[in-house]
Enzyme design. Structure first.
Site, PDB file in Angstrom:
ATOM      1  N   TRP A  85       0.746  -1.506   0.377  1.00  0.00           N
ATOM      2  CA  TRP A  85       0.133   0.197   0.430  1.00  0.00           C
ATOM      3  C   TRP A  85       0.526   1.192  -0.010  1.00  0.00           C
ATOM      4  O   TRP A  85       0.296   2.474  -0.527  1.00  0.00           O
ATOM      5  CB  TRP A  85      -0.938  -0.572   1.384  1.00  0.00           C
ATOM      6  CG  TRP A  85      -1.880  -1.001   0.996  1.00  0.00           C
ATOM      7  CD1 TRP A  85      -2.255  -2.397   1.776  1.00  0.00           C
ATOM      8  CD2 TRP A  85      -2.566  -1.147  -0.078  1.00  0.00           C
ATOM      9  NE1 TRP A  85      -3.088  -3.528   1.321  1.00  0.00           N
ATOM     10  CE2 TRP A  85      -3.820  -2.601   0.645  1.00  0.00           C
ATOM     11  CE3 TRP A  85      -3.311  -0.592  -1.041  1.00  0.00           C
ATOM     12  CZ2 TRP A  85      -4.448  -3.172  -0.431  1.00  0.00           C
ATOM     13  CZ3 TRP A  85      -4.125  -1.040  -2.250  1.00  0.00           C
ATOM     14  CH2 TRP A  85      -5.381  -2.241  -1.414  1.00  0.00           C
ATOM     15  N   ASP A 117      -1.871   6.395   6.513  1.00  0.00           N
ATOM     16  CA  ASP A 117      -2.553   5.676   6.282  1.00  0.00           C
ATOM     17  C   ASP A 117      -3.602   4.577   7.500  1.00  0.00           C
ATOM     18  O   ASP A 117      -2.345   3.652   7.523  1.00  0.00           O
ATOM     19  CB  ASP A 117      -2.356   5.184   5.065  1.00  0.00           C
ATOM     20  CG  ASP A 117      -3.220   4.378   4.741  1.00  0.00           C
ATOM     21  OD1 ASP A 117      -4.323   3.838   5.058  1.00  0.00           O
ATOM     22  OD2 ASP A 117      -3.172   3.022   3.107  1.00  0.00           O
ATOM     23  N   LYS A 120     -11.881  -2.180   6.350  1.00  0.00           N
ATOM     24  CA  LYS A 120     -11.222  -2.952   7.045  1.00  0.00           C
ATOM     25  C   LYS A 120     -12.210  -3.236   8.269  1.00  0.00           C
ATOM     26  O   LYS A 120     -12.133  -3.867   9.985  1.00  0.00           O
ATOM     27  CB  LYS A 120      -9.996  -2.220   7.176  1.00  0.00           C
ATOM     28  CG  LYS A 120      -8.851  -2.317   6.028  1.00  0.00           C
ATOM     29  CD  LYS A 120      -8.902  -3.638   5.090  1.00  0.00           C
ATOM     30  CE  LYS A 120      -9.038  -3.351   4.042  1.00  0.00           C
ATOM     31  NZ  LYS A 120      -7.861  -2.379   3.758  1.00  0.00           N
TER      32      LYS A 120
HETATM   33  C1  LIG Z   1      -7.347  -1.737   2.384  1.00  0.00           C
HETATM   34  C2  LIG Z   1      -6.225  -1.073   1.936  1.00  0.00           C
HETATM   35  C3  LIG Z   1      -5.889   0.453   0.945  1.00  0.00           C
HETATM   36  C4  LIG Z   1      -6.974  -0.077   0.159  1.00  0.00           C
HETATM   37  O1  LIG Z   1      -8.130   0.784   0.300  1.00  0.00           O
HETATM   38  P1  LIG Z   1      -9.126   0.689  -1.197  1.00  0.00           P
HETATM   39  O2  LIG Z   1     -10.087   1.362   0.007  1.00  0.00           O
HETATM   40  O3  LIG Z   1      -9.079  -0.216  -1.238  1.00  0.00           O
HETATM   41  O4  LIG Z   1      -8.471   1.387  -2.254  1.00  0.00           O
HETATM   42  C5  LIG Z   1      -5.193   1.375   1.619  1.00  0.00           C
HETATM   43  N1  LIG Z   1      -4.447   1.245   2.562  1.00  0.00           N
HETATM   44  C6  LIG Z   1      -4.195   0.107   3.296  1.00  0.00           C
HETATM   45  C7  LIG Z   1      -3.106  -0.015   4.108  1.00  0.00           C
HETATM   46  C8  LIG Z   1      -5.134  -0.851   3.600  1.00  0.00           C
HETATM   47  O5  LIG Z   1      -5.220  -1.574   4.169  1.00  0.00           O
END
Ligand SMILES: *Cc1c(COP(=O)(O)O)cnc(C)c1O
Length: 353
Positions: free
Chosen positions: A99, A163, A187
């Site tokens: 990511w 993030d 998540k």
């Molecule tokens: C799942 C995830 C993403 C991507 O998220 P989307 O909403 O599918 O764009 C980005 N960063 C992390 C840490 C993730 O776990």
């Protein structure tokens, strides 16, 4: 048979959040109209959006001077929105996994990127220097795919951007250390479709280039996430999850449960002679636990997958890019489910002896 949901995302949510969403889809807030069909500008939905913001602020103890917004596009769109809104010339990124790598790819379209990374993604690099001449420093607090996590909110001399897609609300966060926190909700919070951002207001308005309206944080802050039609159903579910967190005693109480779940599973991985963990012990994630079969037992990988699914253990296959197994232990997963996985690992070990 009871299902134990270890999917990495979209993922397990509190049953109460699912049940309340089903109810609202039938009759939203006593209106006699479905949540799926009511105007986002109705007073009933405006109240939901306001509650989402206020529960974020309350549960994460967000100081004054920050805004909370809910938008579409996923965390992946934030990979571009962050540099679009914050980067004048240069930013630094800690690359700790897939990511982060994707975030870096987007940032490079807006300026220079100083990338800090280790020799591989099995640990979090330590003792690095963040250049002081960058507009911000970006980290991924939990690496959903590799299973490493930064659980400390550290001091940073430049604006810190994180993030937190896969560990938001898993622990108390000192928001004051961050200039911006964002994440996809699917998540630990809601079904897919809504993305949150916690923005310190004073970091905005510093770039000279124009920013398209929908990609400008200011648009969504000024319009309280109602500039265009927000993803109403996921926002509603997120509010139910946040209420559940509050009922559970808040994020500090949730963190204790999360640590207990993670310890139970890591202890078994370390004890069981068939399995081993894949990341440095001090950087182990409490949300996504990655493990593989030891080399001499590698041939049993598919068999263990089947053994587990026959016991109702769902979603433990590792990410397609790394293989092995990954058990995601998000807030709503009960200790009982982790115990069921541990028991399966023990029984499988006995069978192979
Ligand atoms: C799942 C995830 C993403 C991507 O998220 P989307 O909403 O599918 O764009 C980005 N960063 C992390 C840490 C993730 O776990």
């Amino acid at each position: 048979m009871k299902k134990h949901n270890f999917y990495a995302g979209p993922a397990i949510l509190p049953q109460m959040a699912i049940d309340n969403t089903i109810e609202a889809l039938k009759d939203f807030a006593g209106t006699g109209i479905s949540l799926a069909s009511i105007s986002h500008r109705s007073k009933e939905f405006v109240a939901v959006m306001a509650e989402a913001e206020s529960l974020f602020k309350e549960l994460l103890n967000i100081p004054d001077g920050y805004s909370v917004i809910f938008v579409g596009g996923g965390a992946s769109l934030q990979f571009a929105m962050v540099p679009f809104n914050l980067m004048k010339k240069k930013a630094a990124y800690l690359n700790t996994g897939e990511w982060s790598s994707k975030a870096i790819k987007e940032a490079k379209m807006f300026g220079d990127v100083v990338e800090i990374r280790g020799k591989d993604f099995s640990y979090i690099p330590k003792n690095f220097d963040v250049p002081q001449d960058v507009d911000y420093f970006h980290i991924t607090t939990n690496n959903t795919i590799f299973g490493t996590e930064i659980r400390e909110d550290f001091d940073c001399k430049v604006p810190l951007v994180a993030d937190m897609s896969s560990d938001i609300f898993s622990r108390p966060v000192d928001v004051s250390k961050y200039a911006l926190i964002y994440g996809g909700a699917q998540k630990n919070l809601a079904p897919a479709g809504v993305t949150f951002a916690i923005v310190r207001n004073d970091i905005l308005g510093k770039v000279e280039h124009k920013i398209p309206t929908m990609l400008n944080y200011k648009t969504h802050i000024d319009k309280e996430s109602m500039y265009n039609t927000p993803p109403v159903i996921p926002v509603y579910t997120a509010v139910q999850t946040l209420k559940w967190i509050k009922e559970m005693g808040g994020v500090a109480a949730i963190e204790k449960l999360n640590i207990a779940k993670a310890q139970l599973l890591y202890n078994e991985i370390d004890r069981n002679k068939l399995f081993r963990g894949t990341v440095a012990e001090e950087d182990r994630s409490i949300m996504n636990v990655c493990f593989v079969l030891n080399d001499e037992f590698k041939e049993f990988e598919d068999e263990f997958g089947k053994f587990a699914s026959a016991r109702g253990l769902v979603g433990i296959k590792g990410h397609r890019s790394v293989g092995g197994f990954r058990a995601s232990l998000y807030n709503a997963l009960e200790l009982e489910s982790v115990q069921a996985l541990v028991t399966a690992m023990q029984e499988f070990e006995t069978q192979k002896n």
